[in-house]
Design an enzyme around this catalytic site. Structure first.
Site, mmCIF file in Angstrom:
data_model
loop_
_atom_site.group_PDB
_atom_site.id
_atom_site.type_symbol
_atom_site.label_atom_id
_atom_site.label_comp_id
_atom_site.label_asym_id
_atom_site.label_seq_id
_atom_site.Cartn_x
_atom_site.Cartn_y
_atom_site.Cartn_z
ATOM 1 N N HIS A 40 0.827 -1.205 0.000
ATOM 2 C CA HIS A 40 0.000 0.000 0.000
ATOM 3 C C HIS A 40 0.866 1.261 0.000
ATOM 4 C CE1 HIS A 40 -3.455 -2.550 1.803
ATOM 5 N NE2 HIS A 40 -3.537 -2.474 0.493
ATOM 6 N N HIS A 74 -0.548 -10.222 1.903
ATOM 7 C CA HIS A 74 -1.859 -10.299 2.546
ATOM 8 C C HIS A 74 -2.511 -11.669 2.420
ATOM 9 C CE1 HIS A 74 -1.786 -6.052 3.207
ATOM 10 N NE2 HIS A 74 -1.855 -5.737 1.931
ATOM 11 N N CYS A 96 2.596 -13.772 3.561
ATOM 12 C CA CYS A 96 3.414 -13.692 4.774
ATOM 13 C C CYS A 96 3.221 -14.961 5.606
ATOM 14 C CB CYS A 96 2.999 -12.465 5.588
ATOM 15 S SG CYS A 96 3.822 -12.346 7.190
ATOM 16 N N HIS A 128 -10.751 -5.763 3.386
ATOM 17 C CA HIS A 128 -9.286 -5.795 3.349
ATOM 18 C C HIS A 128 -8.829 -7.147 2.796
ATOM 19 C CE1 HIS A 128 -5.132 -6.011 4.802
ATOM 20 N NE2 HIS A 128 -5.167 -4.690 4.903
ATOM 21 N N GLU A 130 -6.344 -9.189 3.433
ATOM 22 C CA GLU A 130 -6.036 -10.231 4.413
ATOM 23 C C GLU A 130 -7.313 -10.804 5.017
ATOM 24 O OE1 GLU A 130 -4.374 -10.704 8.915
ATOM 25 O OE2 GLU A 130 -3.289 -9.280 7.677
ATOM 26 N N CYS A 195 0.316 -9.421 14.666
ATOM 27 C CA CYS A 195 1.753 -9.553 14.409
ATOM 28 C C CYS A 195 2.523 -8.575 15.285
ATOM 29 C CB CYS A 195 2.049 -9.279 12.934
ATOM 30 S SG CYS A 195 3.812 -9.305 12.538
ATOM 31 N N ASN A 225 -2.109 0.822 8.138
ATOM 32 C CA ASN A 225 -1.004 0.830 9.088
ATOM 33 C C ASN A 225 -0.357 2.209 9.154
ATOM 34 O OD1 ASN A 225 2.317 0.174 9.172
ATOM 35 N ND2 ASN A 225 1.083 -0.734 10.795
ATOM 36 N N SER A 267 4.666 -0.444 5.205
ATOM 37 C CA SER A 267 4.546 -0.463 3.753
ATOM 38 C C SER A 267 5.374 0.642 3.091
ATOM 39 C CB SER A 267 3.072 -0.306 3.353
ATOM 40 O OG SER A 267 2.524 0.874 3.934
#
Length: 283
Positions: A40, A74, A96, A128, A130, A195, A225, A267
């Site tokens: 992003h 994601h 990830c 989103h 993810e 995370c 984020n 990001s």
């Protein structure tokens, strides 16, 4: 004026891995699609597009055949892999590892909840990437909760297990968890799946922001984020400014300042923060 770049800012492992895989394939001269923005951050996306990466959406993906497609950090729901397998699409999987593990846990919990007529709840941003990948592990039956108002969707009489999108804040997750326990009489299972590489950035940024006269936060406009971490900077240093690149800097921000700090989101590429710092030094 002294200009310092926060050594702990920049790409997390998952994004670093995805970008590296893209660069490796593109260096071989292969045509490569990426399902959604690889990160992003428009500046980094633009850099990779110049190398030959093509960003596509799901609508276009489900028309492709005989090609290479990168799955970003994601992750994706099972339907994406199923289509790829049927249409000779070579998947370059950069999901990830933290997200992969979470997908596995969500799927296992869903199978367990099915036996108990229970509910799988995911605390995250609706739509989103993810979250869509996680929801796909449950056949799209998981309940997505963005805020406490969304907890109205929960049946307090049924068993429930709560997971979190990996990049949500610990504070917000604690609030949602407490409210869910109250609604279900303490019977809901709470799984903290945030995370720590991401959540740990906030405390470090507070110290960094407090130790500089002015803060320049470099982030992408699409990054949740980035928005969260910038707000963290603002809490301790009101003289914080959000930019997407050096072109948005205002020399007046640095007037009568002795030092400046440059930081960013998970990001934000390191090269972009460096360009911003160099521009500040020119002022």
């Amino acid at each position: 004026m002294n200009v310092e770049i926060d050594s702990k800012s920049g790409f997390c492992f998952g994004v670093t891995n995805a970008v590296k895989k893209a660069e490796e394939v593109l260096a071989e001269g292969d045509h490569l699609y990426c399902l959604g923005d690889i990160v992003h951050n428009s500046e980094e996306v633009s850099r990779l597009e110049k190398l030959g990466l093509k960003i596509i959406g799901h609508e276009e993906f489900f028309t492709l055949k005989n090609c290479k497609v990168l799955i970003r950090a994601h992750g994706e729901p099972p339907a994406t892999y199923e289509y790829a397998g049927k249409n000779n699409i070579d998947i370059i999987d950069a999901t990830c590892p933290v997200v992969l593990n979470l997908q596995k846990r969500v799927k296992e919990a869903f199978l367990k909840m099915q036996e108990q007529d229970g509910q799988v709840i995911i605390f995250g941003k609706k739509g989103h990437a993810e979250v869509e990948g996680l929801k796909g592990q449950t056949g799209d039956k998981a309940l997505i909760v963005e805020n406490e108002d969304d907890l109205k969707l929960i049946d307090p009489q049924k068993p429930a297990v709560l997971f979190s999108q990996t990049t949500k804040s610990l504070e917000h997750f604690a609030g949602i968890s407490g409210k869910l326990k109250s609604i279900t009489g303490g019977k809901a299972e709470i799984r903290d799946t945030i995370c720590r590489q991401v959540s740990g950035r906030a405390s470090g940024l507070k110290l960094f922001a407090a130790s500089h006269d002015v803060i320049i936060f470099v982030g992408g406009e699409k990054s949740s984020n980035a928005k969260y971490l910038f707000e963290t900077c603002l809490q301790v240093n009101p003289d914080s400014h959000f930019v997407t690149g050096p072109g948005q800097l205002d020399r007046n921000w640095f007037k009568d300042r002795k030092n400046a700090g440059v930081c960013g989101a998970t990001s934000t590429p390191g090269w972009l923060m460096k360009e911003v710092a160099e521009k500040i030094s020119q002022f």
